[in-house]
Design an enzyme around this catalytic site. Structure first.
Site, PDB file in Angstrom:
ATOM      1  N   ALA A 125      87.369  96.639   8.424  1.00 45.70           N
ATOM      2  CA  ALA A 125      87.484  97.542   9.765  1.00 45.70           C
ATOM      3  C   ALA A 125      87.601  96.975  11.002  1.00 45.70           C
ATOM      4  O   ALA A 125      87.629  97.458  12.135  1.00 45.70           O
ATOM      5  CB  ALA A 125      86.456  98.675   9.566  1.00 45.70           C
ATOM      6  N   SER A 130      81.993  89.753   8.532  1.00 42.03           N
ATOM      7  CA  SER A 130      82.139  88.343   8.421  1.00 42.03           C
ATOM      8  C   SER A 130      80.814  87.875   9.582  1.00 42.03           C
ATOM      9  O   SER A 130      80.026  87.100   9.100  1.00 42.03           O
ATOM     10  CB  SER A 130      83.115  87.671   8.449  1.00 42.03           C
ATOM     11  OG  SER A 130      83.656  87.838   9.691  1.00 42.03           O
ATOM     12  N   ASP A 193      81.737  88.088  18.512  1.00 37.55           N
ATOM     13  CA  ASP A 193      81.140  89.061  17.346  1.00 37.55           C
ATOM     14  C   ASP A 193      79.547  88.635  16.828  1.00 37.55           C
ATOM     15  O   ASP A 193      78.588  89.188  16.615  1.00 37.55           O
ATOM     16  CB  ASP A 193      82.012  89.014  16.167  1.00 37.55           C
ATOM     17  CG  ASP A 193      83.496  89.326  16.512  1.00 37.55           C
ATOM     18  OD1 ASP A 193      83.817  89.972  17.709  1.00 37.55           O
ATOM     19  OD2 ASP A 193      84.330  88.904  15.724  1.00 37.55           O
ATOM     20  N   TYR A 243      95.964  85.639  15.124  1.00 39.86           N
ATOM     21  CA  TYR A 243      94.830  85.303  15.810  1.00 39.86           C
ATOM     22  C   TYR A 243      95.073  83.991  16.544  1.00 39.86           C
ATOM     23  O   TYR A 243      95.076  84.011  17.744  1.00 39.86           O
ATOM     24  CB  TYR A 243      93.432  85.505  15.232  1.00 39.86           C
ATOM     25  CG  TYR A 243      92.302  85.448  16.067  1.00 39.86           C
ATOM     26  CD1 TYR A 243      91.821  86.509  16.684  1.00 39.86           C
ATOM     27  CD2 TYR A 243      91.701  84.404  16.501  1.00 39.86           C
ATOM     28  CE1 TYR A 243      90.793  86.556  17.696  1.00 39.86           C
ATOM     29  CE2 TYR A 243      90.619  84.359  17.422  1.00 39.86           C
ATOM     30  CZ  TYR A 243      89.987  85.335  17.946  1.00 39.86           C
ATOM     31  OH  TYR A 243      89.025  85.530  18.741  1.00 39.86           O
TER      32      TYR A 243
HETATM   33  C1  GLA Z   1      87.815  89.123  16.781  1.00 36.57           C
HETATM   34  C2  GLA Z   1      87.140  87.608  17.395  1.00 36.57           C
HETATM   35  C3  GLA Z   1      86.292  87.885  18.671  1.00 36.57           C
HETATM   36  C4  GLA Z   1      87.076  88.359  19.565  1.00 36.57           C
HETATM   37  C5  GLA Z   1      88.020  89.491  19.181  1.00 36.57           C
HETATM   38  C6  GLA Z   1      88.936  89.933  20.197  1.00 36.57           C
HETATM   39  O1  GLA Z   1      86.755  90.023  16.797  1.00 36.57           O
HETATM   40  O2  GLA Z   1      86.373  87.256  16.141  1.00 36.57           O
HETATM   41  O3  GLA Z   1      86.013  86.492  18.915  1.00 36.57           O
HETATM   42  O4  GLA Z   1      88.070  87.357  20.071  1.00 36.57           O
HETATM   43  O5  GLA Z   1      88.635  89.488  18.142  1.00 36.57           O
HETATM   44  O6  GLA Z   1      88.336  90.472  21.413  1.00 36.57           O
END
Ligand code: GLA
Length: 407
Positions: A125, A130, A193, A243
């Site tokens: 989601a 993680s 995160d 990413y």
């Molecule tokens: C993921 C990455 C974060 C951040 C977001 C986008 O969640 O783990 O570090 O870059 O994408 O804001």
């Protein structure tokens, strides 16, 4: 599932009682997306969903990993910690243990452990399941390794492993988790995160400068308004590919801009600077990515000010503008997230709605007036299903505390 049920499951799996129980939350980001690895600010909150870890020492010098969510079971000798093949889920744990030892070479893992995880962050989601697993592992094993290493006996007054005070300790847990994600999962993520999972505070969002790691807890006081998370249930593919491409494109923009104005991070640029330097970016994709980052950094600062002043309608407008920029310039939304956001924007009583997290599927976050929540779920759910054939799920977010030892 209750902690008591997890303890029963632990004993059934390992034939001994769990000695300790830890918890770390997932997160939702209110605004400030794809800014963290660009030296910018973010504004996430920890959730009440997360990952639990139960452990007990064993006498076999092995780490045994089980999860109540995953069928695979792993057994790794304590002197052979390295990434396991086939995207093994235990990599998120092994990586943290490995990185603790590398960042604190004085710490030793001299005992084996039986370990059980349980997570209730909805899978795929984009709510940082993680990161929750990494931070809970970092929390548990920094404590264990400090205890196992007599030379690390704590100085007077130090309550946290390795002599940290609480704030520095929590930041260290976030950095261990981020390094694990880089080295054991191959995602070159920023620190948001893991930081939210480590430093979260009930009913507060974290205004974090991802360059200096300075932060402030800002109360989320929304009278008569809720933070609603809508799940696309479209598997979010935060694979390293898309990413890491964005991370590289931002580096390209920094390099090209630096020919006219030396910078380390895109987040150093104000919208006024942008007008001066954008002409230096010859790569059109890198230019779009950079334009998002510069705008998003300014929006995040404005949103935090708005929240502090109680200007929630303006906060909501900034969220919506963030989504548009992530859709058009950063190109990380896709049909599912765009359908959910566009439907939310049409509901009376919605102040703002945007994708949250890495993107490419996952969730949106919306500010919705209490009296509009039922209509929001009905209308957005129906429009979303019409557009995609998928059923969305809705959760009213509960903003919780960061990582903790429960027992
Ligand atoms: C993921 C990455 C974060 C951040 C977001 C986008 O969640 O783990 O570090 O870059 O994408 O804001």
């Amino acid at each position: 599932m209750t902690t008591q049920e997890m303890k029963v499951a632990f004993e059934q799996a390992y034939g001994q009682k769990a000695e300790k129980v830890f918890f770390a939350p997932g997160r939702v980001n209110l605004i400030g997306e794809h800014t963290d690895y660009n030296g910018g600010c973010v504004f996430p909150c920890a959730l009440s969903f997360g990952a639990w870890l139960l452990l007990a020492k064993n006498n076999d010098k092995v780490l045994r990993f089980r999860s109540l969510n995953m069928p695979q079971v792993y057994e790794i000798p304590i002197d052979a910690i390295k990434p396991q093949p086939d995207r093994a889920w235990c990599n998120y744990a092994l990586g943290c243990i490995d990185i603790i030892v590398r960042r604190h070479p004085e710490a030793k893992l001299t005992s084996g452990y039986d370990i059980l995880y349980f997570g209730n962050v909805p899978a795929g989601a984009g709510l940082s399941s993680s990161a929750a697993m990494e931070v809970v592992t970092a929390r548990a094993f920094t404590e264990e390794m400090a205890d196992l290493t007599p030379s690390l006996s704590q100085g007077e007054g130090a309550k946290f492993p390795f002599g940290y005070d609480e704030k520095a300790y929590r930041t260290e847990l976030a950095l261990i988790g981020q390094a694990c994600e880089h080295e054991y999962a191959g995602v070159m993520c920023g620190v948001m995160d893991q930081f939210a999972s480590a430093q979260g505070k009930k009913d507060h969002a974290i205004y974090l400068n991802c360059d200096t790691l300075e932060f402030e807890h800002v109360p989320v006081k929304l009278e008569g308004i809720k933070v609603v998370i809508s799940n696309t249930h479209s598997p979010h593919h935060l694979d390293s590919g898309a990413y890491n491409d964005r991370v590289r494109q931002c580096h390209t923009a920094v390099e090209q801009i630096s020919k006219v104005k030396p910078i380390k991070f895109l987040a150093e640029l104000t919208p006024e600077d942008w007008e001066q330097v954008e002409g230096a970016i010859t790569d059109p994709i890198a230019k779009k990515r950079a334009r998002h980052v510069v705008g998003e950094v300014a929006r995040t600062a404005a949103a935090v000010e708005a929240l502090k002043k109680g200007e929630i309608a303006y906060f909501g407008e900034l969220m919506t503008a963030s989504h548009v920029s992530l859709r058009d310039d950063y190109e990380v939304t896709g049909k599912e997230l765009d359908s959910l956001a566009a439907a939310a924007w049409q509901v009376e009583g919605v102040l703002g709605s945007r994708m949250t997290g890495g993107g490419f599927g996952g969730c949106t976050v919306s500010l919705v007036k209490d009296e509009a929540i039922e209509e929001f779920k009905r209308f957005v759910g129906a429009e979303y299903e019409k557009a995609t054939g998928l059923k969305a799920d809705f959760y009213v977010a509960e903003i919780g505390d960061g990582v903790m030892r429960l027992e």
